[in-house]
Design an enzyme around this catalytic site. Structure first.
Site, PDB file in Angstrom:
ATOM      1  N   ASN A 135     -25.876 -45.638  48.240  1.00 33.02           N
ATOM      2  CA  ASN A 135     -27.205 -45.943  47.685  1.00 33.02           C
ATOM      3  C   ASN A 135     -28.170 -44.769  47.797  1.00 33.02           C
ATOM      4  O   ASN A 135     -28.108 -44.008  48.764  1.00 33.02           O
ATOM      5  CB  ASN A 135     -27.823 -47.143  48.412  1.00 33.02           C
ATOM      6  CG  ASN A 135     -27.132 -48.439  48.034  1.00 33.02           C
ATOM      7  OD1 ASN A 135     -26.155 -48.423  47.289  1.00 33.02           O
ATOM      8  ND2 ASN A 135     -27.611 -49.544  48.569  1.00 33.02           N
ATOM      9  N   ILE A 136     -29.075 -44.705  46.859  1.00 34.06           N
ATOM     10  CA  ILE A 136     -29.995 -43.559  46.822  1.00 34.06           C
ATOM     11  C   ILE A 136     -30.774 -43.422  48.135  1.00 34.06           C
ATOM     12  O   ILE A 136     -31.038 -42.320  48.596  1.00 34.06           O
ATOM     13  CB  ILE A 136     -30.942 -43.655  45.594  1.00 34.06           C
ATOM     14  CG1 ILE A 136     -31.637 -42.320  45.374  1.00 34.06           C
ATOM     15  CG2 ILE A 136     -31.942 -44.789  45.736  1.00 34.06           C
ATOM     16  CD1 ILE A 136     -32.138 -42.123  43.972  1.00 34.06           C
ATOM     17  N   LYS A 137     -31.090 -44.554  48.759  1.00 35.06           N
ATOM     18  CA  LYS A 137     -31.918 -44.445  49.984  1.00 35.06           C
ATOM     19  C   LYS A 137     -31.151 -43.790  51.132  1.00 35.06           C
ATOM     20  O   LYS A 137     -31.752 -43.218  52.028  1.00 35.06           O
ATOM     21  CB  LYS A 137     -32.511 -45.793  50.372  1.00 35.06           C
ATOM     22  CG  LYS A 137     -31.557 -46.742  51.010  1.00 35.06           C
ATOM     23  CD  LYS A 137     -32.296 -47.970  51.502  1.00 35.06           C
ATOM     24  CE  LYS A 137     -31.299 -48.893  52.161  1.00 35.06           C
ATOM     25  NZ  LYS A 137     -31.688 -50.246  52.263  1.00 35.06           N
ATOM     26  N   GLY A 138     -29.815 -43.830  51.091  1.00 38.35           N
ATOM     27  CA  GLY A 138     -29.003 -43.038  52.011  1.00 38.35           C
ATOM     28  C   GLY A 138     -29.017 -43.460  53.463  1.00 38.35           C
ATOM     29  O   GLY A 138     -29.196 -44.636  53.789  1.00 38.35           O
TER      30      GLY A 138
END
Ligand code: B12
Length: 262
Positions: A135-138
């Site tokens: 996910n982009i939030k990492g």
């Protein structure tokens, strides 16, 4: 400048654990025995501690876990020594790259996006780990693979059946398949990973199988070949490590293909 903080320390070859005084060997272990909590259970815990090489050992905590189990914490002196010369450290076999360098390399080598299909397979519903990578939030201050312009991420979510994963990987023409296994009860992570890798080998022609990567907190280091996968990632893995590994392996593969074409 305080030289005490910067001077390299020479470590001894042989060390022992430390609790109250240096070299006293003190360690703390916790375990559960399948018996109700009573005096005999406490004696059983101390017997186990002695057999584990803890002497003297103190029972510092005992608590009934329902009617049939007891949880213990034992603090005792370990008779064993650690020889630092025998410690084997597995070094990362690829350099850590920035997101920018990863994107540049993919663009240069593949001239298209690198396709990654991820899932949590079997009955495992622990998606936090795979989401941390994808996910982009990492995770740990790093953005996940979705952030990388040159990586296409298809996250299939939790409890994905192996045939569904294979079908999706084929449909997306996946370069890499990223699988998470967190539950290890009855070696489910091992069985599921082996089933998954066998299914991919069966579904793809030899040499065309996508890169198979599994991750989870309890995989044994060095067990990738036995599980039929290319790489295992463990506890604390960051998205940057995974992205760096993917481009490193991709670069090696394209170099080998060019070599063969000559
Ligand atoms: C959150 C959690 C849940 C949540 C999950 C929510 C969700 N959407 O994920 C819920 C409440 C649903 C849950 C349910 C259950 N859980 Co649970 N859960 C946890 C818990 C507390 C945290 C897991 C977590 O999120 N860690 C944080 C992430 C970031 O770490 P990670 O998963 O290790 O991932 C990192 C690396 O391993 C790696 N990684 C992981 N996957 C991948 C994949 C790839 C490709 C790569 C490259 C890297 C990678 O990178 C990640 C980032 O560094 C753990 C205990 C713990 N403290 O670990 C128990 C734990 C995992 N659960 C456990 C159990 C038993 C269960 C249940 C069976 C409980 C029950 N009786 O119902 C159910 C099973 C549900 C199911 N069908 O799977 C046990 C597993 C025991 C075992 N030996 O297998 C644990 C260890 C708790 C315990 N001590 O008993 N759980």
């Amino acid at each position: 400048m305080n030289t005490r903080d910067t001077a390299p320390r020479t470590l001894p070859d042989i060390i022992r654990p430390y609790g109250d005084t240096t070299g006293d060997g003190m360690v703390q272990v916790s375990f559960t025995l399948p018996i109700p909590h009573d005096k005999r259970a406490e004696g059983a815990a101390l017997q186990l501690a002695a057999k584990m090489g803890l002497a003297p050992a103190l029972l510092v905590h005992a608590k009934a876990m329902g009617p049939d189990f007891t949880f213990f914490i034992v603090y005792g002196s370990a008779a064993h020594l650690v020889d630092l010369r025998d410690v084997v450290v597995t070094e990362r076999e690829f350099p850590l790259l920035s997101a920018r360098d990863v994107n540049t390399l993919i663009k240069k080598r593949l001239r298209r996006q690198l396709v990654v299909v991820g899932a949590c397979i079997g009955t495992d519903a622990h998606t936090v780990g795979i989401d941390a990578i994808l996910n982009i939030k990492g995770f740990a201050g790093q953005k996940g693979l979705e952030y990388y312009r040159e990586i296409k991420v298809v996250n299939c979510g939790a409890q994905v059946l192996v045939p569904e994963l294979v079908a999706r990987a084929r449909e997306e023409r996946a370069d890499a398949v990223l699988v998470s296994q967190v539950v290890t009860q009855k070696d489910a992570h091992i069985r599921n990973t082996m089933t998954m890798s066998a299914a991919f080998r069966e579904a793809y022609p030899a040499g065309k199988v996508p890169l198979l990567v599994v991750g989870g907190p309890r995989f044994e280091q060095g067990s990738a070949p036995a599980l039929g996968v290319d790489r295992i990632f463990g506890k604390g893995t960051t998205p940057g490590e995974v992205a760096s590994y993917l481009v490193h392996t991709m670069a090696q593969a394209t170099a080998t293909t060019k070599e063969h074409a000559r």
